[in-house]
Design an enzyme around this catalytic site. Structure first.
Site, short mmCIF file in Angstrom:
data_model
loop_
_atom_site.label_atom_id
_atom_site.label_comp_id
_atom_site.label_asym_id
_atom_site.label_seq_id
_atom_site.Cartn_x
_atom_site.Cartn_y
_atom_site.Cartn_z
N THR A 144 28.12 -13.28 18.03
CA THR A 144 26.79 -13.31 17.44
C THR A 144 26.41 -11.92 16.94
OG1 THR A 144 25.54 -12.68 19.43
CG2 THR A 144 26.09 -15.03 19.18
N ASP A 145 25.46 -11.87 16.02
CA ASP A 145 24.81 -10.60 15.74
C ASP A 145 23.90 -10.28 16.93
OD1 ASP A 145 23.98 -8.29 14.45
OD2 ASP A 145 23.46 -9.29 12.59
N ALA A 146 23.27 -9.12 16.91
CA ALA A 146 22.45 -8.68 18.04
C ALA A 146 21.41 -9.74 18.40
CB ALA A 146 21.77 -7.36 17.71
#
Length: 573
Positions: free
Chosen positions: A291-293
């Protein structure tokens, strides 16, 4: 797409991108079999090293033993020391990530910046993207990095997007496709995994996924011909990982889940139809998904965090990037395993891929400790600096030119009025503050008599005489250093008071040159300026190359990778 089973995932690790041999697959199987549920859940997390000290690590280990950690730029000594500490304290070698988007400066302060991805694109040469990947891989690996959160293969089709901009390879899908794949091949040749991002693609919306769940609103056919081709090319190039953004792709969600309600359309980081059916199914991606942040509002808004944390893994992500609170998020993830949100099979497949990536990078074999001396020898080398100087020279783009204005010289333009426009650029994504002052000094060193514009304390309707400028100054030079960065909603010039005192009021009377350091779209705000230049980067090499071109020591060769005219007719005047 049916949930994958562990035997199938393990068998697939013998194929690209992991391409594991028997020994490596055996290590993955044996390591996975020896993990407790808590240890498996710990592997799902990739945190961020903020202080990079033993106290910080002790706190993390009191909660879990994570699968990875991201480094922010710091000293060589700090990065080497913390990488060695992680290797000593974690029983399974960690993934060590960094935003290696512009060069080694994404992980160490003294690392080489080749230039922004948009500067790379402006050279119009795939070899420059290969050099970018090589620098990122060499210098990152020297201080312990084995995972590049790059390349960005977003397509900057919406000039109002507040986050893509110079972080992309531009708005031409074919150029983005080719440069992204070149970076992947080069960085992974240095033993550092690439993470192509931000699937399903930023650059369409004018909003920032840090602040809102944003939207890629292309049709499925349009997506296939643009972002889809870029992802397919990097996957074919062997990209080991994909970073999934908090970005919705409604056309594909509706196509893959007929009848889905608008309220049920989720960002890719929570959408199984995008991660499994589109990315793994249609595009055939066989690597690791991160995932992104997850601290971004684009992730936190769609559902309660207690549900979202396990839902990301259940939907197809293998690694969960960052936490709002490590203890709480670990408990949320563990609860998701216990209540069946994350099935045993899904958990094992995710952890197997994490271990598979580590084996693909050779982390399952003994490795010597890093040394500061070796790291320093690899960082900021003369070869890398030469590449940076060449890229800067080739990238700078003369977008508009008023005949007869260039080249500049003190004999032609003795008195110069200098108008700097600079916000607190900070260090996000390799941007530097103080670029305007640096250009000012370079102009003075060239022999120009430079006065810096200072707004007078006057009121509307009581401004200065035209004769204070016309007949006094031979040239006006604007230099803007306004970079896009996360957690903002727009990047536009905010003119000084009163009444836009530093606007180009005298463009029709005094030759005027406007230079944009970090944003190619400022013509929107200065459409009548007739000589306009984009540099795309704020490195010392870029600024020196800029001045060399202004005074005629070198020619402009950059090719604009975006529509610098912002689709408007008046910007071409």
């Amino acid at each position: 797409m049916a949930e994958q089973q562990l035997p199938d995932v393990l068998a697939a690790m013998r194929r690209a991108p992991f391409s594991l041999d028997d020994e490596a697959v055996a290590w993955v199987e044996a390591t996975l079999a020896g993990l407790s549920t808590d240890d498996k859940v710990g592997q799902l997390f990739c945190g961020i090293a903020l202080r990079m000290d033993e106290e910080e690590l002790e706190h993390t280990l009191s909660v879990c033993r994570p699968g990875g950690v991201m480094f922010r730029p710091g000293s060589v000594e700090g990065a080497v020391g913390y990488a060695n500490l992680l290797a000593e304290r974690l029983p399974i070698p960690p993934l060590v990530a960094a935003n290696l988007e512009r060069g080694g400066n994404g992980i160490v302060a003294g690392g080489t910046s080749l230039g922004s991805p948009l500067a790379v694109a402006a050279t119009d040469d795939v070899a420059t993207a290969e050099r970018l990947g090589e620098i990122c891989g060499r210098e990152g690996a020297a201080v312990g990095a084995n995972w590049a959160f790059a390349p960005i293969i977003d397509i900057d089709t919406n000039f109002r997007n507040p986050i893509t901009n110079v972080r992309t390879f531009g708005s031409d899908p074919a150029r983005v496709r080719d440069l992204g794949a070149a970076y992947v091949r080069a960085v992974q040749a240095q033993g550092v995994a690439a993470s192509i991002k931000h699937f399903p693609g930023d650059g369409q919306d004018e909003r920032d996924q840090h602040l809102v769940t944003s939207v890629n609103d292309l049709s499925t056919d349009e997506w296939d011909a643009t972002y889809g081709e870029a992802y397919a090319a990097s996957i074919d190039a062997g990209a080991l990982t994909v970073m999934v953004g908090h970005i919705m792709q409604p056309a594909y969600s509706r196509a893959l889940r007929p009848g889905i309600a608008d309220a049920d359309i989720l960002p890719a980081s929570l959408a199984p139809e995008l991660m499994d059916d589109l990315l793994r199914g249609k595009l055939g991606f066989n690597g690791l998904v991160v995932t992104d942040a997850t601290t971004m509002a684009g992730f936190t808004i769609p559902m309660p965090r207690s549900r979202a944390v396990p839902a990301a893994i259940a939907a197809g992500a293998d690694v969960f990037l960052f936490t709002r609170n490590l203890e709480e998020d670990f408990d949320f993830m563990l609860a998701g395993v216990e209540d069946g949100t994350i099935t045993t099979g899904r958990l094992d497949c995710a952890v197997a891929r994490i271990l598979g990536l580590k084996a693909a990078l050779g982390l399952h074999r003994p490795r010597p400790a890093l040394t500061v001396a070796d790291a320093r020898a690899a960082i900021g080398t003369e070869e890398h600096q030469a590449w940076s100087r060449e890229a800067a020279d080739r990238a700078i783009t003369l977008v508009k030119e008023e005949p007869g204005v260039l080249p500049l010289s003190p004999q032609k333009y003795r008195r110069v009025l200098y108008c700097p426009i600079e916000a607190d650029a900070g260090v996000a994504y390799g941007v530097r503050a103080g670029a305007c002052e640096a250009v000012h000094k370079l102009l003075v060193d060239e022999g120009f008599a430079v006065d810096v514009f200072v707004p007078k304390n006057t009121f509307e309707g009581a401004v200065e005489r035209t004769s204070n400028y016309v007949g006094v100054y031979d040239l006006i030079v604007y230099v803007a250093n306004l970079a896009t960065k996360s957690n903002q909603t727009s990047v536009r010039i905010e003119w000084a008071q009163p009444m836009g005192a530093n606007c180009p009021h005298y463009v029709a009377s005094i030759p005027t040159v406007f230079v944009s350091i970090e944003n190619p779209y400022h013509l929107l705000d200065v459409p009548r300026v007739k000589t306009y230049i984009n540099t795309y980067s704020s490195t010392d090499n870029s600024l020196q190359a800029l001045v060399d071109k202004l005074v005629g020591r070198s020619s402009f060769t950059g090719v604009s990778p975006v529509d610098a005219f912002c689709g408007r007719w008046d910007t071409r005047l």
